[in-house]
Design an enzyme around this catalytic site. Structure first.
Site, PDB file in Angstrom:
ATOM      1  CG  ASP A 149      -1.332  -2.045   6.035  1.00  0.00           C
ATOM      2  OD1 ASP A 149      -2.409  -2.543   6.114  1.00  0.00           O
ATOM      3  OD2 ASP A 149      -0.693  -1.897   4.853  1.00  0.00           O
ATOM      4  CB  THR A 152      -0.798  -0.110   1.205  1.00  0.00           C
ATOM      5  OG1 THR A 152      -1.273  -1.346   1.524  1.00  0.00           O
ATOM      6  CG2 THR A 152      -2.096   0.837   0.940  1.00  0.00           C
TER       7      THR A 152
END
Ligand SMILES: *[C@@H]1O[C@H](CO)[C@@H](O)[C@H](O)[C@H]1NC(C)=O
Ligand SMILES: *[C@@H]1O[C@H](CO)[C@@H](O)[C@H](O)[C@H]1NC(C)=O
Ligand SMILES: *[C@@H]1O[C@H](CO)[C@@H](O)[C@H](O)[C@H]1NC(C)=O
Ligand SMILES: *[C@@H]1O[C@H](CO)[C@@H](O)[C@H](O)[C@H]1NC(C)=O
Ligand SMILES: *[C@@H]1O[C@H](CO)[C@@H](O)[C@H](O)[C@H]1NC(C)=O
Ligand SMILES: *[C@@H]1O[C@H](CO)[C@@H](O)[C@H](O)[C@H]1NC(C)=O
Ligand SMILES: *[C@@H]1O[C@H](CO)[C@@H](O)[C@H](O)[C@H]1NC(C)=O
Ligand SMILES: *[C@@H]1O[C@H](CO)[C@@H](O)[C@H](O)[C@H]1NC(C)=O
Ligand SMILES: *[C@@H]1O[C@H](CO)[C@@H](O)[C@H](O)[C@H]1NC(C)=O
Length: 889
Positions: A735, A619
């Site tokens: 995350d 990401t």
């Protein structure tokens, strides 16, 4: 300890570089230090056999080379520290951030020379030994963040020279003894997050020059003693979440240097003294959830550095003083849930840095000014539950940064201005319910493609629901009920997935999800054209909404948000000129001294220019493998979408990285260095030969199926240890996913991407800034609404990782069915009449009874972690305990 993790690689290198050392004559503490080396297994101490004075963290002094200081913070140590009490010359002992447990040895009280004692961030339990009171010269005592219990021993009253007393984050009971107020040198008292009862000593600060008093989250009662403000040296006072009553003493005006005054969540009464205007350094004033009353004093306007003013949920009356518009630094003005009156306070809009204006739940009236949003940085405009009348000004469209707009339950009239569609950032909520709005829904609403929640219920809106609203791709919650809307409900996933009540009370609306079909409008009511939006699109859409937020907030945010939090820190000084021709390195550093020779920045940069070196793309970053000329293999992480402005925040970034580089925990993948060129930042890490947990569990192309349950369990425990440690030091991960868990040569788990996780002060409450991130399938349900990364959110994501480990399934997979992810699939298993066997990977659970039993126990933990109610999820510390128990049985 064969871990390849933090420090050990460094030690290996050191050992190779070591030569012989000259013998030293007198070594008074030799037997003790040799025994201590064995007991604590300090790895690098073995290497320098000649003299303990050369050992890392040891400082010698005096004719006999006695040990005078032991500085061993964050070295992953455990064992019995009793031996240390034989080092009679010790003046300084820092064992913070290790894994010591058991009682604090009372023999430490024999260290008569000791001035500085730091045992914080360990697992010490039981009582604070009263013998510590014998250390007459002690200046600084830090026992914070352990599991200490019992009362503060009275014997400590003999520590007459104590300047800093830190005992926060334990389970201490009893009251704060009166003698604390008699310590004449005391500057810092920090005892927050305990179970302390009784009153704050009435003489606290009467004979000393207190600078920091932090007692939040206890059970303290009675009044705030006036003595605290007596010397006028106070800088920080935090008393939030107690049961304090009485009023705020006038004498606080003495404290010109007081920057943070936080007294929220108590039972304080009376008014705020006008002397607050003399507290010229005031930056945070937080007094929400008390029983304060009277008017908001205009003297706040003299506190020019004021950044946050939170007076919510009190009994304040009167109007907002116009002079508050002079507060150029004010970012959050929160006065919700009081009895404030008067016209909408236009003057407050002159605060050009205002990002949150919360006037909700008051009695404000009058209309909204047309220039509501001129030069506006507003992100939160919360005006609901007042008596505001008139029309919503078209100027609202200039509030380009708005994330949330709450105007429900007022007397607003007229149309919804189409300019609302210009607020492209609007994402948390748009609520106009319970007003007197008329006319048609503007089709421009459809441009709000990040908006999650829309509520226009209980107005007099008419006409149809425009099909343009299908542009609201992130929508999860809608409410159109109780209006005069008519016509067919557009076919749009979020609409049809809503309950009927979202559309009821509009007698001429028809179509799914209402029962009335649209026979009059269409030939057919139901049929093949009515395909529902697949869960993948919905997930992707929710995800992309979040992802945009992430793109704005994370990489840039990591530094910018820090900047905002560090607002009072000195201005940024840009390091080194940035040269634009072929990758010219602007800055670079290696945090581990022993690796400096082995790392070549140019080779690291070159490796990222070749696609064949690419290992993974996530990401926030792309990772490359880089082989150094020295033979050392690194993984080099190139941060994505790094804004040019980051280069101007280089110093901040570097500081942040160095801080993370110092985190020493076997289950965290910390950066070992960085390189910056142009606007590119590269982070250097050790190469992890066994890839990620995601690859181990799901990548069938590689080594094949991983059938080693004990190894999986060890990985789970390792991740839990790393995450518990992060939470312990107040870092919330952005995350957590199996793709961010790396495996070293021995399959030890290391949590990666900690660089992108920002530091939050969990006690900061409203002052913290929201941000949301995560990978699909790992995002806890509440993030969509709260936009706030939380500790329980991390626990949820960890629970998803546990489920992956147990089931060998992906967190999101079409086979679960429409709109169902791994968590829902597991939680609904018993409803489908399925046994745990049908969920857990049978290739593992059928191997032995012992494995099956362990897997069932871990499944229980995973279910707790993924509870849909954040408050019901256990803390990581507890999760770790449960997993260790499974492992040890
Ligand atoms: C070992 O001792 C030498 C001096 O003889 C010193 O330079 C080196 O830093 C020491 N190493 C460690 C790991 O303490
Ligand atoms: C540590 O060692 C001391 C002395 O050797 C002993 O009395 C004590 O019980 C030990 N403590 C623990 C927690 O094992
Ligand atoms: C413990 O407290 C002392 C004194 O206030 C402080 O200097 C030290 O940094 C603290 N230790 C940690 C690990 O924060
Ligand atoms: C704190 O102490 C109380 C009573 O002594 C006990 O019931 C409680 O479980 C303890 N909490 C923790 C977190 O250890
Ligand atoms: C604190 O000092 C005062 C004045 O010296 C004395 O009267 C009082 O007894 C002391 N309190 C405690 C608890 O030691
Ligand atoms: C404050 O609380 C204490 C006990 O908790 C009580 O005795 C006292 O009367 C209260 N004072 C006020 C002003 O309410
Ligand atoms: C503020 O301080 C000034 C002098 O420094 C003093 O005269 C004034 O009374 C103080 N004001 C308040 C409201 O305490
Ligand atoms: C206000 O903040 C600035 C910047 O942090 C600082 O330099 C200044 O001293 C502060 N003013 C007061 C009165 O504390
Ligand atoms: C709050 O203060 C008001 C008067 O100002 C009083 O009537 C009320 O009882 C107080 N409430 C609490 C919970 O102390």
């Amino acid at each position: 300890m064969a871990s390849f993790g933090c420090c050990c690689f460094a030690l290996l290198m050191v050992s190779l570089l070591l030569g012989s050392q000259p013998a030293t004559a007198q070594l008074q503490d030799q037997p003790t230090m040799v025994a201590l080396q064995r007991e604590l297994m300090v790895a690098d101490w073995e290497l320098n056999s000649t003299s303990y004075c050369f050992w890392r963290g040891v400082t010698c002094g005096g004719p006999n080379q006695a040990v005078e200081a032991l500085d061993l913070p964050r070295r992953n140590l455990r064992g019995n520290i009793s031996l240390i009490s034989e080092l009679m010359s010790l003046k300084r002992l820092d064992l913070s951030g290790n894994s010591f447990h058991g009682s604090i040895p009372s023999s430490l009280g024999n260290l008569a020379m000791l001035k500085f004692l730091d045992l914080s961030m360990n697992k010490f339990e039981n009582r604070i030994p009263s013998s510590l009171g014998k250390i007459r010269d002690l200046i600084s005592l830090n026992l914070s963040n352990n599991f200490l219990s019992g009362e503060i021993p009275d014997e400590l009253k003999n520590l007459e020279r104590l300047q800093e007393l830190q005992i926060s984050g334990n389970n201490l009971t009893g009251s704060i003894p009166d003698w604390v107020g008699n310590l004449t040198d005391l500057r810092v008292v920090s005892a927050y997050e305990n179970s302390l009862v009784g009153v704050i000593p009435r003489n606290l600060g009467s004979v000393s020059q207190l600078e920091v008093v932090n007692l939040h989250s206890n059970l303290l009662e009675g009044a705030i003693p006036e003595s605290i403000f007596k010397s006028g040296k106070l800088q920080v006072l935090v008393l939030t979440v107690n049961r304090l009553n009485g009023s705020l003493p006038k004498s606080l005006g003495n404290c010109k240097g007081l920057s943070s005054l936080r007294i929220g969540n108590n039972q304080l009464a009376g008014s705020i003294p006008a002397s607050i205007g003399n507290v010229s350094s005031l930056t945070y004033f937080e007094a929400d959830n008390n029983n304060l009353s009277g008017e908001i004093v205009p003297e706040f306007a003299q506190c020019l550095n004021l950044t946050l003013l939170n007076l919510a949920s009190n009994g304040f009356t009167g109007t907002i003083p116009e002079r508050l518009g002079e507060l150029k630094n004010l970012q959050e003005f929160i006065v919700s849930d009081n009895s404030l009156t008067g016209d909408f306070p236009k003057s407050i809009l002159r605060c050009r840095n205002l990002s949150k204006l919360d006037l909700s739940d008051n009695r404000f009236n009058g209309s909204l000014p047309e220039d509501l949003c001129s030069m506006s940085r507003l992100q939160f405009l919360l005006l609901d539950h007042n008596s505001i009348s008139g029309e919503i000004p078209g100027g609202i469209g200039n509030c380009g940064r708005l994330l949330e707009l709450q105007m429900g339950s007022n007397y607003l009239t007229g149309n919804i201005p189409p300019e609302i569609g210009k607020i492209k950032n609007l994402q948390i909520a748009l609520n106009l319910s319970f007003n007197h709005l008329r006319g048609r829904l503007p089709q421009e609403l459809g441009r709000l493609d990040k908006l999650v929640s829309l509520d226009v219920s209980n107005n007099q809106l008419s006409g149809g629901i425009p099909s343009e609203l299908k542009g609201m791709l992130s929508l999860i919650e809608v409410n159109f009920s109780n209006n005069q809307l008519a016509g067919p409900i557009p076919i749009f996933g979020p609409f049809q997935k809503s309950p009927r009540s979202s559309f009821s009370g509009n007698k001429d609306l028809c179509g799914d999800p209402l029962e009335s079909n649209c026979g009059d409008y269409f030939g057919s009511a139901d049929g093949s054209d009515r395909h529902r939006v697949s869960y993948k699109i919905v997930l992707a859409v929710v995800g992309s909404g979040l992802a945009v937020f992430v793109a704005v907030s994370v990489i840039v945010g990591l530094f910018m948000l820090r900047e905002r939090q560090e607002m009072d820190a000195k201005a940024v000084v840009v390091a080194g000129e940035v040269v634009v021709t072929p990758p010219q390195i602007a800055a670079g550093n290696v945090f581990i001294e022993s690796l400096m020779q082995a790392i070549d920045f140019d080779s690291a940069v070159k490796a990222t220019l070749k696609d064949s070196n690419k290992l993974s793309s996530g990401t926030f970053s792309t990772v490359y493998k880089a082989v150094m000329p020295s033979g050392l293999v690194l993984s080099v992480k190139k941060l994505k979408s790094v804004d040019r402005s980051v280069v101007h925040h280089q110093n901040k970034m570097i500081r942040e990285l160095e801080r993370l580089g110092n985190l020493c925990h076997a289950n965290l993948m910390r950066p070992i260095g960085y390189v910056i060129y142009e606007d590119v930042a590269l982070l250097l890490h050790h190469h992890m030969p066994n890839g990620t947990l995601a690859q181990l569990l799901h990548d069938t192309t590689g080594t094949g199926f991983d059938s080693n349950w004990p190894r999986r369990l060890s990985i789970a425990v390792g991740v839990a240890e790393g995450l518990a440690f992060l939470h312990h030091i107040a870092i919330i991960h952005l995350d957590i996913s199996s793709g961010n868990i790396f495996l070293d040569a021995d399959f030890n788990a290391l949590i990666g991407e900690i660089e992108i996780s920002k530091l939050l002060d969990p006690s900061k409450g409203t002052a913290s800034i929201s941000a949301v991130a995560g990978s699909f399938g790992y995002i806890p349900p509440e993030y969509a609404y709260t936009m706030q990364v939380t500790v329980p959110g991390n626990v949820y994501s960890f629970g998803v990782v546990l489920l992956e480990i147990l089931t060998s399934r992906l967190p999101v997979d079409e086979i679960f069915g429409e709109g169902i992810d791994l968590v829902k699939w597991v939680h609904s298993a018993s409803g489908r009449g399925e046994t745990p066997e049908q969920i857990m990977d049978a290739r593992l659970s059928t191997v032995s009874f012992a494995w099956r039993k362990q897997m069932l126990a871990v499944l229980k933990v995973a279910m707790l972690c993924t509870d849909s109610t954040p408050a019901k999820r256990p803390k990581m510390k507890k999760v770790l305990e449960m997993l260790l128990e499974v492992k040890e049985n």
